[in-house]
Design an enzyme around this catalytic site. Sequence first.
Site, PDB file in Angstrom:
ATOM      1  CB  CYS A   1      10.208 -89.752  62.149  1.00  0.00           C
ATOM      2  SG  CYS A   1      11.192 -88.567  61.205  1.00  0.00           S
TER       3      CYS A   1
ATOM      4  CB  CYS B   1       6.217 -90.500  61.344  1.00  0.00           C
ATOM      5  SG  CYS B   1       5.324 -89.976  59.869  1.00  0.00           S
TER       6      CYS B   1
ATOM      7  CB  CYS C   1       1.641 -72.959  56.366  1.00  0.00           C
ATOM      8  SG  CYS C   1       3.031 -73.609  57.340  1.00  0.00           S
TER       9      CYS C   1
ATOM     10  NE  ARG D   1      -0.958 -74.861  63.775  1.00  0.00           N
ATOM     11  CZ  ARG D   1      -0.037 -73.933  63.511  1.00  0.00           C
ATOM     12  NH1 ARG D   1      -0.193 -72.685  63.905  1.00  0.00           N
ATOM     13  NH2 ARG D   1       1.058 -74.261  62.854  1.00  0.00           N
TER      14      ARG D   1
ATOM     15  CB  CYS E   1      -1.119 -76.534  56.836  1.00  0.00           C
ATOM     16  SG  CYS E   1      -1.373 -75.232  58.071  1.00  0.00           S
TER      17      CYS E   1
ATOM     18  CB  CYS F   1       8.319 -90.916  54.512  1.00  0.00           C
ATOM     19  SG  CYS F   1       9.578 -89.773  55.121  1.00  0.00           S
TER      20      CYS F   1
ATOM     21  CB  CYS G   1       5.151 -72.904  60.919  1.00  0.00           C
ATOM     22  SG  CYS G   1       4.080 -74.073  61.810  1.00  0.00           S
TER      23      CYS G   1
END
Length: 361
Positions: A84, A87, A156, A286, A124, A80, A216
């Site tokens: 972040c 992460c 999702c 959740r 998901c 990626c 979401c």
Amino acid sequence: MAQLQTPSAPTINTPLPNWQHFADQALSGIPLTNQQALAVLQAPDTELLNQLAAAYRVRHHYWQNRVRLHYLLNAQSGLCPEDCHYCSQSKISTAEIDTYPLLAEEKILAAAAQAEQLKAGTFCLVLSGRSPSPKNFERVLSTIRTIKANHDLKVCACLGLLDESQAQALAAAGVDRVNHNLNTSEAHHGDICTTHTFADRATTINQVQKAGITTCSGGIIGLGESAQDVVDLALSLRALNITSVPVNFLIPIEGTPLAGQNTLNPRYCLRVLCLFRFLLPSQEIRIAGGREVHLRSLQPLGLYPANSIFVGDYLTTPGQAAQTDWQMIRDAGFVLEAADGTPLEAPLLMANNPPNSKQNL
């Protein structure tokens, strides 16, 4: 970087709030004031059971004793370009994780079948990266159509930043929901990511909603944020009219900039869940990543403000066995919610555990 402040008990002369009044406000559609919201997070541990009872009253009004299960597949891992800080898949992470391009369709379909076996109502599908390439996006659309045609699952999709045409294509393919987390407050966002903005994330959410897909979006608690940041995050989710809200608790993974960040305890995590229920009364809330690490033996209490959990593993960290989750749900007097919204009993313990991880996919 701002540090999460451990709540201190009020002095003996400080009157404690009536948490049932907070529940009354939530059920009447009246948001807590900023002072009330901070009081939830800063309350002494002696008030925790009273807070949970009030939050459960709101949760039960909208969700009764049902628990939704979601199953998460990291269909493209690592590689990626974003930075972040939390992460393990980001470009600045040195964490030892599996990295791979988009999985073949048959592996994603096998994961969808596994989600059904584990009694999940929602599958998901997550791709690492800023946004999907045109080729991968078309492959995702095709796979989603196949899942919807062959499985009784809601889908999702979590694909990163999306534009208007991509959101419309996902709607046409039958996607039920799109995940795109805000992660933290707008004020704190720049401390945890510099390659995209809080506004970029909000724009993706708006594009998804314009396409007619429910959203979401949630956050990660334990990023060095203040109590005010937690309140502001919840209020931003309320303002954006988010339908499903995952509340993650940071797992400080070695090799990430936040590897040494460890300020959470189970009682504070439960107070966060209570706050989210008061401010987001009708939403699906959740308990997501970090549930097993930070709630530990108090996990069942999290079901009193929250009505949903992930079953199985997370993106790059393992979850507990599905049968342990089922037993926890049964023991607490809750029932599972099927994909169509009907209640069903959680399975009893069996001699042979069903598969729980994605290691064989």
